[in-house]
Design an enzyme around this catalytic site. Structure first.
Site, PDB file in Angstrom:
ATOM      1  N   GLU A  57      38.896  31.598  43.351  1.00  0.00           N
ATOM      2  CA  GLU A  57      38.072  32.431  43.395  1.00  0.00           C
ATOM      3  C   GLU A  57      36.722  33.509  42.657  1.00  0.00           C
ATOM      4  O   GLU A  57      35.898  34.104  43.061  1.00  0.00           O
ATOM      5  CB  GLU A  57      39.105  33.139  44.044  1.00  0.00           C
ATOM      6  CG  GLU A  57      40.269  32.787  44.967  1.00  0.00           C
ATOM      7  CD  GLU A  57      41.102  32.082  44.173  1.00  0.00           C
ATOM      8  OE1 GLU A  57      42.074  31.630  44.942  1.00  0.00           O
ATOM      9  OE2 GLU A  57      40.774  31.994  42.780  1.00  0.00           O
ATOM     10  N   CYS A  85      46.315  35.031  43.373  1.00  0.00           N
ATOM     11  CA  CYS A  85      47.298  35.119  42.539  1.00  0.00           C
ATOM     12  C   CYS A  85      46.610  36.762  42.294  1.00  0.00           C
ATOM     13  O   CYS A  85      45.829  37.436  42.846  1.00  0.00           O
ATOM     14  CB  CYS A  85      47.300  34.561  41.279  1.00  0.00           C
ATOM     15  SG  CYS A  85      45.738  35.393  40.632  1.00  0.00           S
TER      16      CYS A  85
END
Length: 160
Positions: A57, A85
């Site tokens: 990401e 996360c």
């Protein structure tokens, strides 16, 4: 919201993640799609680059921002092969991503040996009980507010 484009980009993120395993990377892939429809890909390169911040990401966000010459991805959608996360979620917030769409969740990742539970629990733990202590320290002759005073006074600053 589940559109054909959501499915298409999420499938691409999953494909990137799967292919990345064969390229010495982790099993994570991501695609950032801007409000204008430009797509930017990223894969997990943590072990390949010895960079603990090189999550898929974050890599996709970095690629989008570097190419577009901006730190602001307002209106963008982040498609990722797995639930972000806390670091990746925070990066998405800083980039002003509008929404995140993911495939596998954190429990699926834990089953494969990627257990982020400790990171989620860290922020829920009282400060004095956290595994990594973070403390504020006053430094003589170095006022803590000096950088912020300089920032506030800077006429050419770019607010973010």
């Amino acid at each position: 919201m589940n559109t054909t484009s959501d499915s298409m980009y999420l499938a691409r993120a999953i494909q990137l993640a799967t292919e990345n395993v064969a390229d010495d990377g982790g099993p994570f892939g991501a695609v950032v799609v801007t409000a204008e429809g430009a797509a930017f890909e990223g894969v997990n390169r943590v072990t390949a680059n010895n960079d603990p911040t090189a999550h898929a990401e974050v890599t996709a966000i970095r690629n989008a921002c570097a190419t577009l010459g901006t730190f602001d991805l307002t209106g963008a959608v982040l498609y990722t092969s797995c639930e972000p996360c806390p670091m990746c979620l925070a990066s998405s917030l800083w980039a002003r991503v509008e929404r995140v769409v993911y495939a596998a969740d954190r429990h699926d990742a834990a089953g494969a040996g990627f257990d982020d539970a400790a990171f989620y629990e860290y922020f829920e733990t009282p400060l004095e009980q956290r595994s990594m202590q973070v403390t504020q320290l006053a430094v003589e002759d170095s006022p803590a507010m000096a950088p912020f005073d300089a920032w506030t006074a800077a006429a050419a600053r770019i607010d973010y």
